[in-house]
Design an enzyme around this catalytic site. Structure first.
Site, PDB file in Angstrom:
ATOM      1  N   SER A  89       0.893  -1.538   0.316  1.00 19.22           N
ATOM      2  CA  SER A  89       0.419   0.004  -0.114  1.00 19.22           C
ATOM      3  C   SER A  89       0.592   1.403   0.488  1.00 19.22           C
ATOM      4  CB  SER A  89      -0.436   0.028   1.252  1.00 19.22           C
ATOM      5  OG  SER A  89      -1.967   1.061   1.067  1.00 19.22           O
ATOM      6  N   HIS A 112      -2.815  -1.562  -4.087  1.00 21.43           N
ATOM      7  CA  HIS A 112      -4.063  -1.118  -5.134  1.00 21.43           C
ATOM      8  C   HIS A 112      -4.665   0.302  -4.266  1.00 21.43           C
ATOM      9  CE1 HIS A 112      -4.256  -1.563  -0.083  1.00 21.43           C
ATOM     10  NE2 HIS A 112      -4.226  -0.449  -0.142  1.00 21.43           N
TER      11      HIS A 112
END
Length: 378
Positions: A89, A112
Site C-alpha cells: 500500500s 491497490h
C-alpha cells in the site's frame, strides 16, 4: 541491528554509513511517522556519507506517506532503499520514490486502491470519494514514471479494486526495482515463494528484534548514557537495554493519552483549517468550488498551503450598479415608488427615464455621470 538502535529507528555505522528503518505502520502517531522519518533523515544527511532505507511495512496513512515520499525523493543524500519483508500500500509508494531500490528474495510489494472511511450526508461522502480518486490519480502518476507507463494504464492495472501482491522477481522483470539483494549465507529463513505476507513481515521483524548488541553500538551506548539520566555509566549493555525497554513501556502506557491528544489536536487543526478557508473564500482569494482542493492541500502540507493562501491577492467584489437613491439632486427627497431602487438600465427598460428627469433633474444628471463616466449634456 540491535534492540537499542531499533528503538530509535536508526542504525549508525563506523564506516560512514547509516541505516534508517521504516519498520511498522505509516502514520503520524505510528511507528513510521513523517515527522520522525524526515527529522532523522535530515540529521543523518549532515553526518553520514551514505544512508540505507530499509522497509518492512504494511502501509498506512496516505498523506503521511506522501510527506515521507517527497523527503526521500528530494534528499541530496546518497540513498539506497531496501525492501526487507513487506512494502504494501502506501509503503510501496514510498519505496518507489525514485531512488535505487532492491528487494530481498522473499519480499513482497503490494499495490491497490486508496481506501478510507467517513460518515456524514451524501454530499460529504461524495466529497471523500472524490478526494480518494484524486489521490489515486496522484499515486498513479508517481508509479507511472518508474514503469514508463501512463497514469491511466497504472490505474487500470493496479487500482482496480484488487490487491496486487508482487514477488521480488516479478518486480525485477517489470522494472519496478533495480535488483534483488543476496541475504547472508548463514541466514536460513523458513521462507519460500509461497510464504504469506504475514509470515514474511513477522520474520524480518523478529530478525531485527533478536539481534544482540555488538561492539559497533558502543559509541551509541555512550551517547544514550549521557542523554538519559536514568542510565548510568556503571550499567552494562544488558542493563541499558532493559532500561530502554522500561522507558519504551512507559511510552506505551500513555498510548491512550496519545490517542486522546491526537483527537483534540485533529479537532483544533480542523477548526483552524476551516477558519482559514472561510476567510479565503470570503476575501475572494479562492472560490467555493476550489475549497475542497485547498482542504486536501492543508491536510498534506499545512504550512506551505497557509503561505500560498496568504500570498494570493484578494478579489474585491464588483461595484454595484449606480442607483437612483445614491444620486439624489440638491434637496430632492428620497425617491419613492416607481423610481426607488432602480438603475439607469432599469429605468430605461421601464420607460421611466423621462419621468425621472422631470422629477429630479440634478439626480438624473448625477446618475448619468455615474453610469457613463461623463457629464450629461442637453
Amino acid at each position: 541491528m540491535s534492540k537499542l538502535n531499533q528503538f530509535f529507528n536508526v542504525i549508525p555505522s563506523a564506516g560512514g554509513e547509516a541505516t534508517l528503518l521504516l519498520y511498522g505502520e505509516v502514520g503520524d502517531w505510528s511507528e513510521v511517522s513523517a515527522r520522525e522519518v524526515v527529522t532523522r533523515l535530515l540529521e543523518l544527511t549532515s553526518t553520514y556519507k551514505k544512508i540505507d532505507i530499509r522497509i518492512n511495512s504494511g502501509g498506512g496513512e496516505v498523506y503521511c506517506g506522501l510527506a515521507i515520499y517527497e523527503a526521500l525523493r528530494n534528499s541530496t543524500a546518497d540513498l539506497t532503499i531496501y525492501i526487507d519483508g513487506i512494502a504494501a500500500s502506501m509503503a510501496a509508494i514510498i519505496a518507489l520514490c525514485g531512488k535505487p531500490l532492491y528487494m530481498s528474495p522473499y519480499a513482497r510489494l503490494m499495490l491497490h486502491n486508496v481506501s478510507g472511511g467517513s460518515w456524514g450526508n451524501s454530499k460529504e461522502l461524495r466529497r471523500v470519494a472524490e478526494e480518494m480518486e484524486q489521490l489515486q490519480g496522484t499515486l498513479a502518476k508517481m508509479i507511472a514514471g518508474r514503469l514508463g507507463k501512463t497514469p491511466e494504464e497504472i490505474e487500470a492495472t493496479y487500482f482496480d479494486g484488487e490487491d496486487h501482491w508482487l514477488t521480488a522477481q516479478e518486480c525485477l522483470t517489470m522494472g519496478l526495482i533495480d535488483g534483488i539483494y543476496a541475504m547472508d549465507e548463514d541466514d536460513t529463513p523458513p521462507l519460500n515463494e509461497k510464504s504469506t505476507q504475514e509470515e514474511i513481515q513477522k520474520y524480518f521483524q523478529n530478525r531485527l528484534d533478536n539481534q544482540a548488541i555488538t561492539n559497533d553500538d558502543m559509541a551509541l551506548l555512550d551517547e544514550i548514557r549521557k542523554a538519559c539520566p536514568s542510565i548510568t555509566a556503571s550499567m552494562g549493555e544488558g542493563e541499558v537495554v532493559r532500561e530502554v525497554a522500561r522507558l519504551s513501556n512507559q511510552l506505551k502506557s500513555s498510548e491512550e493519552e496519545n490517542r486522546e491528544l491526537k483527537a483534540k489536536l485533529a479537532s483544533i487543526e480542523a477548526e483552524q483549517h476551516k477558519a482559514i478557508l472561510d476567510a479565503a473564500v470570503a476575501s475572494g482569494k479562492i472560490t467555493a468550488e476550489q475549497r475542497t482542493h485547498y482542504e486536501a492541500l492543508l491536510a498534506s502540507s499545512p504550512e506551505s498551503t497557509k503561505a500560498l493562501l496568504a500570498s494570493l491577492p484578494e478579489q474585491k467584489p464588483k461595484n454595484k450598479l449606480p442607483r437612483v437613491e445614491d444620486h439624489l439632486g440638491g434637496e430632492a427627497p428620497a425617491p419613492k415608488g416607481k423610481f426607488e431602487g432602480k438603475s439607469w438600465d432599469e429605468l430605461d427598460r421601464s420607460g421611466l427615464l423621462a419621468a425621472y428627469k422631470e422629477a429630479d433633474f440634478e439626480g438624473f444628471k448625477a446618475l448619468f455621470q455615474a453610469e457613463f463616466g461623463a457629464p450629461y449634456q442637453e
